[in-house]
Design a protein around this motif. Structure first.
Motif, mmCIF file in Angstrom:
data_model
loop_
_atom_site.group_PDB
_atom_site.id
_atom_site.type_symbol
_atom_site.label_atom_id
_atom_site.label_comp_id
_atom_site.label_asym_id
_atom_site.label_seq_id
_atom_site.Cartn_x
_atom_site.Cartn_y
_atom_site.Cartn_z
ATOM 1 N N VAL A 56 0.852 -1.193 0.000
ATOM 2 C CA VAL A 56 0.000 0.000 0.000
ATOM 3 C C VAL A 56 0.886 1.241 0.000
ATOM 4 C CG1 VAL A 56 -1.797 1.270 1.223
ATOM 5 C CG2 VAL A 56 -1.802 -1.234 1.252
ATOM 6 N N ALA A 57 0.617 2.144 -0.934
ATOM 7 C CA ALA A 57 1.376 3.397 -1.043
ATOM 8 C C ALA A 57 0.455 4.471 -1.592
ATOM 9 C CB ALA A 57 2.601 3.211 -1.940
ATOM 10 N N SER A 58 0.905 5.705 -1.551
ATOM 11 C CA SER A 58 0.090 6.813 -2.044
ATOM 12 C C SER A 58 0.921 7.692 -2.970
ATOM 13 C CB SER A 58 -0.471 7.641 -0.889
ATOM 14 O OG SER A 58 0.580 8.150 -0.084
ATOM 15 N N GLY A 59 0.231 8.390 -3.866
ATOM 16 C CA GLY A 59 0.902 9.271 -4.809
ATOM 17 C C GLY A 59 -0.110 10.168 -5.491
ATOM 18 N N LEU A 60 0.324 10.831 -6.556
ATOM 19 C CA LEU A 60 -0.519 11.769 -7.288
ATOM 20 C C LEU A 60 -0.726 11.282 -8.716
ATOM 21 C CD1 LEU A 60 1.019 15.174 -6.136
ATOM 22 C CD2 LEU A 60 -0.960 13.987 -5.194
ATOM 23 N N VAL A 61 -1.919 11.506 -9.213
ATOM 24 C CA VAL A 61 -2.231 11.168 -10.600
ATOM 25 C C VAL A 61 -1.505 12.146 -11.519
ATOM 26 C CG1 VAL A 61 -4.066 11.052 -12.329
ATOM 27 C CG2 VAL A 61 -4.469 10.187 -10.015
ATOM 28 N N SER A 220 -5.114 -1.829 -7.344
ATOM 29 C CA SER A 220 -6.401 -1.146 -7.181
ATOM 30 C C SER A 220 -6.115 0.243 -6.628
ATOM 31 C CB SER A 220 -7.337 -1.921 -6.255
ATOM 32 O OG SER A 220 -6.768 -2.051 -4.969
ATOM 33 N N ILE A 221 -6.843 1.238 -7.134
ATOM 34 C CA ILE A 221 -6.573 2.636 -6.810
ATOM 35 C C ILE A 221 -7.835 3.298 -6.287
ATOM 36 C CG2 ILE A 221 -5.771 4.855 -7.699
ATOM 37 C CD1 ILE A 221 -5.005 1.859 -9.771
ATOM 38 N N LYS A 222 -7.691 3.985 -5.164
ATOM 39 C CA LYS A 222 -8.774 4.792 -4.606
ATOM 40 C C LYS A 222 -8.372 6.259 -4.688
ATOM 41 C CE LYS A 222 -11.914 3.519 -2.383
ATOM 42 N NZ LYS A 222 -13.349 3.279 -2.718
ATOM 43 N N LEU A 223 -9.279 7.103 -5.216
ATOM 44 C CA LEU A 223 -9.030 8.528 -5.337
ATOM 45 C C LEU A 223 -9.921 9.292 -4.362
ATOM 46 C CD1 LEU A 223 -8.899 8.952 -9.224
ATOM 47 C CD2 LEU A 223 -7.015 8.486 -7.661
ATOM 48 N N ASP A 224 -9.342 10.293 -3.692
ATOM 49 C CA ASP A 224 -10.145 11.127 -2.799
ATOM 50 C C ASP A 224 -11.248 11.849 -3.565
ATOM 51 O OD1 ASP A 224 -8.604 10.320 -0.742
ATOM 52 O OD2 ASP A 224 -7.590 12.228 -0.395
ATOM 53 N N ALA A 225 -10.992 12.147 -4.847
ATOM 54 C CA ALA A 225 -11.990 12.854 -5.654
ATOM 55 C C ALA A 225 -13.209 11.982 -5.946
ATOM 56 C CB ALA A 225 -11.359 13.328 -6.959
ATOM 57 N N TYR A 226 -13.025 10.645 -5.941
ATOM 58 C CA TYR A 226 -14.121 9.704 -6.208
ATOM 59 C C TYR A 226 -14.107 8.634 -5.118
ATOM 60 C CZ TYR A 226 -13.844 11.944 -10.783
ATOM 61 O OH TYR A 226 -13.807 12.857 -11.804
ATOM 62 N N PRO A 264 -4.337 16.017 -13.600
ATOM 63 C CA PRO A 264 -3.074 15.869 -12.879
ATOM 64 C C PRO A 264 -3.174 16.417 -11.463
ATOM 65 C CG PRO A 264 -2.699 16.771 -15.073
ATOM 66 C CD PRO A 264 -4.178 16.790 -14.853
ATOM 67 N N GLY A 265 -2.573 15.685 -10.506
ATOM 68 C CA GLY A 265 -2.541 16.133 -9.125
ATOM 69 C C GLY A 265 -3.560 15.511 -8.209
ATOM 70 N N LEU A 266 -4.475 14.662 -8.722
ATOM 71 C CA LEU A 266 -5.440 13.994 -7.854
ATOM 72 C C LEU A 266 -4.710 13.046 -6.903
ATOM 73 C CD1 LEU A 266 -8.291 13.077 -10.386
ATOM 74 C CD2 LEU A 266 -8.188 15.038 -8.838
ATOM 75 N N PHE A 267 -5.077 13.078 -5.613
ATOM 76 C CA PHE A 267 -4.430 12.212 -4.630
ATOM 77 C C PHE A 267 -4.981 10.800 -4.747
ATOM 78 C CE2 PHE A 267 -4.032 10.222 -0.460
ATOM 79 C CZ PHE A 267 -2.674 10.384 -0.232
ATOM 80 N N ALA A 268 -4.073 9.823 -4.742
ATOM 81 C CA ALA A 268 -4.472 8.426 -4.927
ATOM 82 C C ALA A 268 -3.805 7.537 -3.888
ATOM 83 C CB ALA A 268 -4.085 7.950 -6.330
ATOM 84 N N LYS A 269 -4.576 6.543 -3.416
ATOM 85 C CA LYS A 269 -4.041 5.491 -2.545
ATOM 86 C C LYS A 269 -4.028 4.197 -3.353
ATOM 87 C CE LYS A 269 -4.625 3.198 1.931
ATOM 88 N NZ LYS A 269 -5.452 3.102 3.157
ATOM 89 N N VAL A 270 -2.856 3.609 -3.496
ATOM 90 C CA VAL A 270 -2.660 2.477 -4.395
ATOM 91 C C VAL A 270 -2.367 1.215 -3.577
ATOM 92 C CG1 VAL A 270 -1.305 1.563 -6.313
ATOM 93 C CG2 VAL A 270 -1.743 4.020 -6.154
#
Length: 352
Positions: A56-61, A220-226, A264-270
């Motif tokens: 599990v890691a996080s990054g930006l789209v 699998s990716i979860k976005l704070d925007a969705y 670009p810049g959407l926060f994602a948890k991968v």
């Protein structure tokens, strides 16, 4: 009189005997305390599963086809044709420099090339009449070649005194404005591709996790925007060296947007799923006591079936109401679940 004393003595003996036959309050409390230390417990079976522990890691789209565009040479910005947020096509003109100085340099190189051609012609004629030496002819030939090369350089710079889009995409940043001086290579625009298959998330992972990942592993990716959607993806790139600052290895995950608008810049948890799997011990979550991060304990029934013993465990990750342990409990068939919160190693237990 003696009869009265005898009756009183018998009455006193009866009273003392009656008091001695009743348990004192302290004795009753001690007996109750002994009974209360017997803790009823429930046992649950231990099993083994083979799983691939997720990373599990996080990054930006961002866009895989992101371009930072600049002028090849320095100069005064003449015109900027697009603003931030605008869509652009590949090859579209975005900005130009003032060409006054650049055109003058091209003219100078052109004149120098023409003069070198004339000089070479005269030297050839003189050399044919033996009025010029071989060295003079060679120098004139070299001078002509140099003048032509300088003209090529000047025309090349003239062609790159403008910026054209290298991808079909969107202007995400406009860094300069008309009238500003721009140094050679100074960024002017940032363009991101907006094609559906060009969206990626770049995350950093430890060396241990990097070693378990392969190109093509699922994610699998979860976005704070969705927050109500889960997006699928695959590992498309693995860095071959760690970042010198944070010492993590960059992993690029290509996302399938599924028709959803990205930027670009959407926060994602991968959550990455490595192909490499391993064996885990599976126990109910109720069995874990004194959990602290990745560490904890479980209680086992002792050999006498009346006491328990506490052993340390290493928590891998949670799976619903189960816990996957990274250390194997060899020879253990059951762990204490019901009543484990009230136990110590001195407790007397009874299995329900």
């Amino acid at each position: 009189m003696k009869l009265i004393h005898l009756l009183l003595a018998l009455s006193l003996l009866v009273t003392l005997w009656a008091c001695g036959s009743k348990a004192s309050p302290d004795e009753k409390q001690a007996t109750a305390s002994i009974e209360e230390t017997v803790v009823p417990v429930k046992l649950s079976p231990v099993s083994t599963v083979v799983r691939a522990e997720p990373v599990v890691a996080s990054g930006l789209v961002s866009s895989a086809q992101e371009a930072r565009l600049s002028f090849k040479i320095g100069g005064i910005v003449n015109r900027m044709f697009v603003d931030e947020g605008q869509s652009v096509r590949k090859g579209q003109l975005l900005a130009t420099l003032d060409l006054t100085e650049i055109n003058a340099q091209v003219s100078q190189a052109q004149f120098a090339s023409e003069k070198a051609e004339r000089d070479l012609g005269r030297v050839k004629s003189l050399y044919a009449d033996t009025a010029a030496t071989l060295e003079q002819l060679q120098n004139a030939t070299t001078g002509t070649s140099l003048a032509k090369q300088n003209l090529t350089i000047a025309k090349f710079n003239q062609n790159y005194a403008q910026i054209r889009s290298t991808v079909d995409g969107t202007v995400t940043r406009k860094i300069a404005n008309a009238g500003e001086f721009i140094a050679p290579g100074g960024p002017v625009y940032t363009i991101s591709s907006n094609r559906p298959n060009d969206w990626v998330v770049r995350v950093g992972v430890s060396d241990k996790d990097w070693a378990r990942l392969r190109i093509g592993n699922r994610a699998s990716i979860k976005l704070d925007a969705y927050p109500d959607k889960t997006f699928s993806g695959t590992v498309s790139e693995l860095a071959q060296a760690a970042d010198p600052v944070n010492k993590l290895y960059e992993v690029e995950v290509r996302i399938n947007p599924g028709g959803v608008k990205f930027a670009p810049g959407l926060f994602a948890k991968v959550t990455l799923v490595p192909a490499q799997s391993r064996s885990y011990t599976l126990v109910p979550i109720e069995a874990i006591v004194e959990g602290n991060g990745k560490e904890g304990f479980v209680y086992l029934l002792a050999e006498d079936k009346k006491h328990v013993r506490k052993i340390p465990i290493q928590i891998g990750f949670l799976d619903g109401d189960k816990v996957l342990l990274t250390n194997t409990l060899e020879g253990v068939e059951d762990v204490v679940t019901g009543g484990s919160a009230y136990l110590t190693e001195e407790s007397t237990v009874v299995v329900k």
